[in-house]
Structure formats: structure tokens, C-alpha cells
Enzyme design. Structure first.
Site, PDB file in Angstrom:
ATOM      1  N   LYS A 172       7.666  -6.139   4.240  1.00  0.00           N
ATOM      2  CA  LYS A 172       6.257  -6.461   4.480  1.00  0.00           C
ATOM      3  C   LYS A 172       5.468  -6.234   3.202  1.00  0.00           C
ATOM      4  O   LYS A 172       5.678  -5.242   2.500  1.00  0.00           O
ATOM      5  CB  LYS A 172       5.727  -5.577   5.616  1.00  0.00           C
ATOM      6  CG  LYS A 172       4.300  -5.877   6.047  1.00  0.00           C
ATOM      7  CD  LYS A 172       3.912  -5.010   7.240  1.00  0.00           C
ATOM      8  CE  LYS A 172       2.497  -5.277   7.703  1.00  0.00           C
ATOM      9  NZ  LYS A 172       2.132  -4.477   8.900  1.00  0.00           N
ATOM     10  N   SER A 187       0.428  -6.813  12.948  1.00  0.00           N
ATOM     11  CA  SER A 187       0.214  -7.406  11.639  1.00  0.00           C
ATOM     12  C   SER A 187       1.508  -7.740  10.903  1.00  0.00           C
ATOM     13  O   SER A 187       1.490  -8.399   9.877  1.00  0.00           O
ATOM     14  CB  SER A 187      -0.614  -6.442  10.771  1.00  0.00           C
ATOM     15  OG  SER A 187       0.102  -5.229  10.559  1.00  0.00           O
ATOM     16  N   SER A 245       1.753  -2.731  15.440  1.00  0.00           N
ATOM     17  CA  SER A 245       2.014  -3.855  14.543  1.00  0.00           C
ATOM     18  C   SER A 245       3.476  -4.112  14.208  1.00  0.00           C
ATOM     19  O   SER A 245       3.783  -5.062  13.495  1.00  0.00           O
ATOM     20  CB  SER A 245       1.221  -3.677  13.241  1.00  0.00           C
ATOM     21  OG  SER A 245      -0.150  -3.820  13.482  1.00  0.00           O
TER      22      SER A 245
END
Length: 516
Positions: free
Chosen positions: A93, A168, A192
Site C-alpha cells: 500500500k 482505504s 480499511s
């Protein structure tokens, strides 16, 4: 190549160790898959070109046992032939700093930033023999539940490209579910990791707060942020957690997991007690999600587990408390992005205040600005006790509710998300409706306890026409703090009984849906 991409991480490492496949061949297959990304899951992918940078940017040697030089692109990590993740490419990420590689946190305000150091979690992966496959798209500064808040465009759900992957960590989830990465690293502040795992039909694990170092993770809400893996199955999640966990002198909140982590092997749930919060009966759930949840609870009983009702009387206030605490911490953490030290700078006719205002106004997206304003207000003089102080009291009550529940049960189970993946743009005009997607995941984050989402079945989206494409439904299991090993064992047994991957068969996007 398809046969290589079908392997789980555990299966691939076993074959690499046995000499049945080469690490180079395996890595090349995944680099080709990542390069063919059609989901907007990646913001940067390894292209084989060496990155000229030191670990710290100042010429010092790498941390003990973690090799010299950079582990990116074609540069192999030092222990690539011997570590537990030898030869495995991992998607990261874009909230994790990676030395010499652009790190944006999904925001324009630090576009092009190349950190002089690498996050501890990423260093531990590369020290175990893994290498960085790419940096994945995300909601800006991890603020969002749909991955539509990225400054670089939304990620598409590999099951239905007209729908969101969740956020997210949507880029990481979509990459794994879409056959673009064997595993990925994400972060979970209020759900998330778990929520996008649910919407994409994969496994997402949020460990206990402090189990994994946060050093090098760009901060959103420091008392809530936690790193964790997104994988195709529970065994791979355990494998990555075993590498990631541990105390880090660079993060005073990290404590690791006593005894480490072993790969789960349990096949039944005999003797284990599961609690279903009575509040679920009143929760707003899609009918299809409720049906899958109830069927999974029945499956737990068939595997020998006992199911009872528990009370989490303050959990319904979790969203309200979270959206005071998290924005307040974000307001403080994001004050550093002012156009002075790094990232975007907008000239203000030599007026410092104007430069601050223009840089932050043009650099931050709408959702980030919304949360900064909410957080700043909650922390302002005269309102601190009324909002932030009260939210912290609710947080304490939620943690106490879990402590009480765990006196009678081993686990608490809920749906991961109240709905399956929703359409792109469907909820962007209604922030409250978007926030409610985290209704079931936020309480565990506030309490700091571990939770895992596993795919439990498929359901038709509410309001869809008959015969519409069914989408994955996640099932969440939460355990007491530092109970990861027991949690993984239970999840492994239930995963095997549910057989989601086998039932999906060739319809699963990692079988070719996203590769075409």
C-alpha cells in the site's frame, strides 16, 4: 504462467524451496501480471530497473540482518534464497515509505516524494526474502471506505468493474483478488483492511494494535492505525503475520506477539465459543449479507463450535466516536504538510500564510479537508471535552464491553460489511452513508483487538434485478488482544469448511477475470 499465479504464497515458497520452480520465474510472472493492471490498483510497479539509493539515504548500512542496498525492481533482497518468503513479490500500500520509490499516500500534496528510508514492515518482508512488486492505490491518507478518494482515480472491483473494491486499502485488495499480486500489505484504521477484503472476496487481517511496527507508515490516526496482510487464504495471512510482527525500537508502541505465529492447521471448532452481538438483529444489513452471515453461524455449530448471544451495548456508538477521534488525530498528523519541507508548494506572493493556504487547499482532496476541519473543531478550545473527551470515554466503554464478552466466549463474530460492493459514485455525495460501511469494523479498531475477515459466500446486491451478478460477502471474527494464533486457527477451520475459493472456481477473478 497461469499455473504460477494460481499458487498461494505458502505453496509457492514450498515449491521454490524444493527447486520445483525458480524464484526468478515466479517473480517474472507476477511482474508481468502487475504490469497488465486494468483495475488502477497500482500507482507504481517494479520494472526491473535498479533504484540508486541507500537504506537511509545517508550512506549508513542497512539494519542488522536486513541486507545492504535496495530490494526493489530487479535488485534481489539479500536472503532471497533462504528466507520464509524467498522469491515472493508483495504489493505494498502506498502509505508505507519505500526508499527511492515514489510514496504518495494517494495524495497530490506529496506527489513524487521519494523517501530516504523504508518502513519497518516492508524491511521485514524483504529481509524474509520477499521483494516489492508495486505500490498500490488507496484513499488519500487512508481516509475512505471505497477507494474513490484517491487523487489518482478510483480502483475497480475485480468482480464487477462498475463497483468499488472498498477502502482505504482497495488497491491492495483488488490486486490480490484480481490476480495481480499473490499477497499485499495494507493498513487498517477503522476497517480499511477488513472491509475491502470483504468486498473483494479475500482474507484481511487486522492484528492487535502494537503487534506490528508502524514506523514508516504515513500517519492518519496514530492510536488506531495498524498494518496487516491481505491474502487469498488464512494460511498466507499467518505466514505474513509471522514475518511482520515484532517489537521495533523505532516504534515505542510496538510490542510484537509473544511466542510468534505458526501456520494454522485446525480443521474443526470443537470446544470453541462464538458470540453473536444481539445488536446485529437490529442492524441495517442487506438481506443477502444477513443470509450468508446466518448460514455461516450455522456452519460454526456444525463444526462443533457453540454460539451464544453477547451484548456490545456501546458498539452502536462506535462510528460516532471514531469520526471524532480519527479526524482529531488526522488534524494533528497532517499539519506537517505545509509546503515547506517536502511535497507540493504553491507560491503565495512571498506571503507565508498564503503559501500554506494555497498548498493545503490545492494539495488535499475534499474528504481529507473535511476530516481536518472536523478534527480541528473537535480539538478547539471550548469543544475538546464536549467532543474529543466524550469520544474517548465511549472508546473505553467499547473496550470494556469486549472484555466482558470475552469472559464468556472465545470470539465475537459479525458481518464484515453491511452490504456487498456498491457502485462507483453511489455514496460519494452522502458522507454519512459512506461512513456507515465501517459500522461492524470500527469497534474492534477502537478496542485495539485483532479481527479477521474471511470470504463466506456470495450475495446479490440489494435492489439488483433477478439474475444479477452475485458478489462476495465477508465474515468477521474478533479475538481478545494478542489472541492472533487462536484467531487464525478458528478462521482456518471455518475457511476450509466454507470452501469459498473452491465454490467460486473459474468465476474468481484471480483465475483470470482481471488478467484478460
Amino acid at each position: 504462467m497461469a499455473d504460477l499465479l494460481d499458487l498461494t504464497v505458502a505453496a509457492a515458497t514450498a515449491k521454490i524451496a524444493a527447486g520445483e520452480i525458480s524464484a526468478a520465474e515466479y517473480g517474472a510472472a507476477w511482474r508481468a501480471a502487475a504490469a497488465a493492471d486494468e483495475l488502477n490498483a497500482y500507482l507504481w510497479t517494479a520494472d526491473g530497473e535498479p533504484v540508486e539509493a541507500d537504506w537511509t539515504g545517508a550512506g549508513e548500512s542497512a539494519p542488522d540482518g536486513e541486507g545492504e542496498g535496495t530490494p526493489y525492481g530487479s535488485n534481489p533482497p539479500a536472503p532471497a534464497d533462504s528466507g520464509p518468503l524467498a522469491g515472493v513479490p508483495i504489493a505494498i500500500k502506498d502509505i508505507f515509505t519505500t526508499q527511492g520509490i515514489p510514496t504518495t499516500a494517494g495524495s497530490k500534496i506529496i506527489e513524487g516524494y521519494r523517501p530516504p528510508y523504508t518502513a519497518t514492515a516492508v524491511r521485514r518482508l524483504t529481509a524474509a526474502g520477499a521483494h516489492v512488486l508495486g505500490k498500490t492505490n488507496m484513499d488519500e491518507f487512508a481516509m475512505g471506505s471505497s477507494n474513490e478518494n484517491s487523487a489518482y482515480g478510483p480502483v475497480l472491483n475485480p468482480w464487477d468493474r462498475g463497483r468499488v473494491p472498498g477502502g482505504s486499502s482497495g488497491g491492495s485488495a483488488a490486486a490480490v483478488a484480481g490476480g495481480l499480486a499473490p499477497a499485499a500489505l495494507g493498513t487498517d484504521t477503522g476497517g480499511s483492511i477488513r472491509q475491502p477484503a470483504s468486498l473483494c472476496g479475500i482474507v484481511g487481517l487486522k492484528p492487535t494494535y502494537g503487534a506490528i511496527s508502524r514506523f514508516g507508515m504515513i500517519a492518519f490516526a496514530s492510536s488506531l492505525d495498524q498494518c496487516g496482510p491481505l491474502t487469498r487464504d488464512v494460511t498466507d495471512a499467518a505466514l505474513l503475520l509471522g514475518v511482520l510482527e515484532g517489537k521495533d525500537p523505532l516504534d515505542s508502541t510496538s510490542v510484537g506477539l509473544d511466542g510468534g505465529v505458526t501456520l494454522p492447521s485446525r480443521e474443526d471448532l470443537a470446544g470453541l465459543r462464538f458470540g453473536v452481538p444481539k445488536e446485529i438483529g437490529e442492524a441495517a444489513l442487506d438481506p443477502g449479507v444477513r443470509a450468508v452471515f446466518e448460514a455461516t453461524v450455522t456452519r460454526i455449530e456444525e463444526l462443533g463450535g457453540t454460539v451464544t448471544e453477547v451484548a456490545l451495548s456501546h458498539a452502536e456508538h462506535g462510528i460516532s466516536a471514531y469520526y471524532v477521534i480519527a479526524p482529531a488525530e488526522a488534524s494533528s498528523n497532517l499539519a506537517r504538510y505545509d509546503g515547506v519541507r517536502y511535497g507540493m508548494r504553491k507560491a503565495g506572493d512571498e506571503d507565508l500564510l498564503e503559501m500554506y493556504e494555497r498548498t493545503r487547499s490545492e494539495g488535499f482532496g475534499a474528504e481529507v479537508k473535511r476530516r481536518i476541519m472536523l478534527g480541528t473543531y473537535a480539538l478547539s478550545s471550548g469543544y475538546y471535552d464536549a467532543y474529543y473527551g466524550q469520544a474517548q470515554k465511549v472508546r473505553t466503554r467499547i473496550a470494556e464491553d469486549f472484555d466482558t464478552a470475552f469472559e464468556d466466549v472465545d470470539f465475537v463474530v459479525t458481518p464484515t460489511s453491511p452490504s456487498v460492493a456498491f457502485g462507483l459514485g453511489e455514496k460519494t455525495a452522502d458522507p454519512l452513508a459512506m461512513y456507515l460501511n465501517d459500522f461492524f469494523t470500527v469497534p474492534m479498531s477502537l478496542a485495539g483487538i485483532p479481527a479477521i475477515s474471511i470470504p463466506a459466500g456470495m450475495a446479490t446486491p440489494e435492489g439488483a434485478e433477478a439474475g444479477a451478478t452475485q458478489l462476495p460477502v465477508g465474515f468477521q471474527i474478533a479475538a481478545p488482544a494478542f489472541g492472533e494464533q487462536k484467531l487464525l486457527e478458528a478462521a482456518h477451520a471455518l475457511e476450509g469448511a466454507l470452501g469459498f475459493a473452491a465454490a467460486a472456481g473459474d468465476a474468481a477473478p484471480w483465475k483470470g477475470g482481471a488478467r484478460g
